[in-house]
Design a protein around this motif. Structure first.
Motif, mmCIF file in Angstrom:
data_model
loop_
_atom_site.group_PDB
_atom_site.id
_atom_site.type_symbol
_atom_site.label_atom_id
_atom_site.label_comp_id
_atom_site.label_asym_id
_atom_site.label_seq_id
_atom_site.Cartn_x
_atom_site.Cartn_y
_atom_site.Cartn_z
ATOM 1 N N SER A 69 0.837 -1.205 0.000
ATOM 2 C CA SER A 69 0.000 0.000 0.000
ATOM 3 C C SER A 69 0.868 1.249 0.000
ATOM 4 O O SER A 69 1.949 1.273 0.603
ATOM 5 N N TYR A 102 -2.824 -2.225 -9.757
ATOM 6 C CA TYR A 102 -2.882 -1.048 -8.891
ATOM 7 C C TYR A 102 -4.336 -0.619 -8.734
ATOM 8 O O TYR A 102 -5.045 -0.402 -9.718
ATOM 9 N N PHE A 153 -8.325 -3.077 3.178
ATOM 10 C CA PHE A 153 -7.690 -2.646 1.930
ATOM 11 C C PHE A 153 -6.166 -2.613 2.081
ATOM 12 O O PHE A 153 -5.432 -2.944 1.149
ATOM 13 N N LEU A 154 -5.690 -2.190 3.252
ATOM 14 C CA LEU A 154 -4.248 -2.133 3.464
ATOM 15 C C LEU A 154 -3.606 -3.525 3.424
ATOM 16 O O LEU A 154 -2.421 -3.662 3.131
ATOM 17 N N ARG A 155 -4.387 -4.556 3.721
ATOM 18 C CA ARG A 155 -3.879 -5.936 3.701
ATOM 19 C C ARG A 155 -4.419 -6.729 2.511
ATOM 20 O O ARG A 155 -4.429 -7.961 2.536
ATOM 21 N N GLN A 193 -3.209 -7.283 -0.414
ATOM 22 C CA GLN A 193 -2.206 -8.162 -1.013
ATOM 23 C C GLN A 193 -2.102 -9.471 -0.239
ATOM 24 O O GLN A 193 -1.994 -10.564 -0.824
ATOM 25 N N THR A 203 -1.316 -3.621 -5.399
ATOM 26 C CA THR A 203 -0.890 -2.460 -4.615
ATOM 27 C C THR A 203 -2.061 -1.501 -4.466
ATOM 28 O O THR A 203 -2.645 -1.064 -5.462
ATOM 29 N N MET A 204 -2.415 -1.180 -3.214
ATOM 30 C CA MET A 204 -3.443 -0.181 -2.936
ATOM 31 C C MET A 204 -2.778 1.188 -2.833
ATOM 32 O O MET A 204 -1.783 1.356 -2.118
ATOM 33 N N ILE A 205 -3.332 2.164 -3.550
ATOM 34 C CA ILE A 205 -2.800 3.528 -3.517
ATOM 35 C C ILE A 205 -3.905 4.455 -3.041
ATOM 36 O O ILE A 205 -4.997 4.504 -3.635
ATOM 37 N N PHE A 206 -3.643 5.191 -1.974
ATOM 38 C CA PHE A 206 -4.618 6.115 -1.390
ATOM 39 C C PHE A 206 -4.165 7.547 -1.664
ATOM 40 O O PHE A 206 -3.023 7.911 -1.359
ATOM 41 N N PRO A 261 1.255 2.001 5.519
ATOM 42 C CA PRO A 261 1.595 2.154 4.092
ATOM 43 C C PRO A 261 2.884 2.947 3.913
ATOM 44 O O PRO A 261 3.383 3.587 4.852
#
Length: 449
Positions: free
Chosen positions: A45, A135, A155-157, A159, A167-170, A188
């Motif tokens: 993340s 992504y 969401f952060l976990r 993967q 990959t989570m992108i905030f 993150p």
């Protein structure tokens, strides 16, 4: 693009990114280094933060599209529930577009995070993306805090939960320390987008010059524009809008043959009053560009404009105007004078009765003073003919005035004595608003007694 030659992407793609993304070289290099090669396992993340108009969304969209990386880009303002959020992500990953043919239905209904994980794994197998980094970008991610408490940690976990390379992108305007949930989560990787400097804004805005004019001529116009607006506006989207809106006026002396492109003094004298009037509408979208130009034409023909044209305020709600008037009076009148101005049958009170010895300076020179919410409502009830109940509609209009930066919230929301506000508009601006509702604001100002 010599600084990015070591990145595992085609040289022509890196060159194109360098031409499209200006003044964000360090952030671009950081993102490319984090992404790495397409099949390699990426960071779980990334948290990208910075003020509005600092290029976060633009840079990320440009990188993902130019490098053709598989991704989903979702705005949390549009997806205000977890179900909408899940389905929008899956629609993009499955390349599914709701249309009349499918009755505007999503690819598949998804109500829970467990269903989202199952459908995501299914998508990886269908699209054959096991060896690709996917992504998922959530713009305006601070709105996730208003959804279910377990959504952000999950969401952060993602993967780990999906056992895939995702990959989570905030993208957010607040710092991670404020964003972090209380339940504990995987931290993150953070990337900061700082505000553009004046030199950087000059470079970015000057790059979009019209073909019929030279780059130096347009750069001199942008320099004048930033000289007026940079102190009150750093948002590149707003500045780009203002640049396009006011450029025809800047060119008028050149078109009429009264000046050459190098006559900066004549061009400045022509555009200066126009820019000062336009500064009154910074961040306000009550009128379109064409309407604003029409108003300016009417004002030029009348030749009697002082401050902001009253026409620009017709779109403000009725009670919002009176709220703004009440806020201005509360900001510039001492609280002890409210009885004189707003209480009926107060008797004869001379100004010297409540004039303190140290009050030798005008309140307008000292600037606005903070006032509590109950005083604002009390003044509002006094100046509006009909009784106004303190409904949610009134409170929402106060919030709208704060959002438009006509009012400023002073202190924190958790104060025990309630919120306090300050009015941030000028007297000319306020008189123009008051005229639209036939209210003589000068009669109620302590400085003009």
């Amino acid at each position: 693009m010599t600084s990015m030659e070591h990145f595992p992407y085609p040289e022509e793609k890196l060159k194109e990114l360098g031409e499209l993304i200006l003044c964000r070289e360090s952030q671009l290099s950081a993102l490319l280094a984090i992404f790495g090669e397409r099949p390699h396992l990426s960071f779980p993340s990334i948290f990208i933060y910075g003020q509005t108009g600092t290029g976060k969304t633009y840079v990320l969209q440009t990188v993902l599209s130019i490098l053709q990386l598989p991704h989903a880009f979702v705005n949390c303002v549009e997806c205000f529930t977890s179900r909408l959020l899940f389905e929008q992500i899956l629609n993009q990953l499955y390349s599914h577009c709701p249309s009349p043919e499918n009755e505007y239905c999503s690819y598949e209904r998804c109500d829970t995070f467990n269903e989202f994980v199952r459908l995501y794994k299914k998508m990886i197998q269908c699209q054959e993306l096991e060896n690709e980094t996917i992504y998922i970008v959530l713009d305006k991610a601070e709105l996730l805090r208003e959804m279910e408490a377990n959504l952000l940690p999950a969401f952060l976990r993602l993967q780990e939960l999906t056992q895939s390379n995702v990959t989570m992108i905030f993208l957010s305007e607040i710092v991670w320390e404020t964003f972090r949930p209380n339940t504990g989560c995987l931290e993150p990787l953070t990337v900061y987008f700082s505000d553009y400097s004046k030199v950087e804004l000059q470079k970015i805005l000057s790059s979009n010059y019209p073909e019929e004019y030279s780059s130096d001529f347009y750069a001199s116009y942008i320099n004048i524009l930033l000289g007026v607006f940079y102190a009150v506006c750093r948002d590149i989207k707003e500045l780009r809008h203002l640049a396009a809106l006011n450029f025809p006026k800047f060119c008028e002396p050149v078109i009429r043959g009264e000046a050459k492109e190098g006559d900066s003094h004549k061009l400045w004298r022509n555009i200066e009053p126009h820019l000062k009037r336009a500064m009154q509408t910074v961040y306000l979208r009550e009128i379109s560009s064409s309407q604003w130009e029409k108003i300016q034409q009417e004002d030029r023909e009348a030749s009697q404009l002082k401050g902001l044209s009253a026409h620009a305020h017709v779109e403000l709600p009725f009670y919002s105007k009176f709220l703004l008037i009440a806020a201005y009076l509360a900001s510039y009148n001492p609280a002890r004078t409210d009885k004189r101005f707003f209480l009926k049958h107060h008797g004869k009170i001379k100004k010297t009765d409540f004039l303190k010895k140290h009050e030798k300076t005008s309140n307008h020179l000292l600037g606005p003073k903070p006032f509590p919410l109950d005083r604002l409502l009390a003044i509002l009830y006094s100046i509006v003919d009909s009784r106004v109940a303190p409904t949610a509609n009134i409170f929402s209009q106060i919030s709208s005035l704060v959002t438009l930066q006509l009012l400023t919230l002073v202190g924190h929301d958790d104060q025990l004595d309630g919120p306090k506000y300050k009015c941030t508009v000028s007297l000319d601006f306020m008189r123009a608003v008051a005229r639209t509702v036939n209210f003589d604001i000068v009669r109620y100002l302590y400085d003009f007694l």
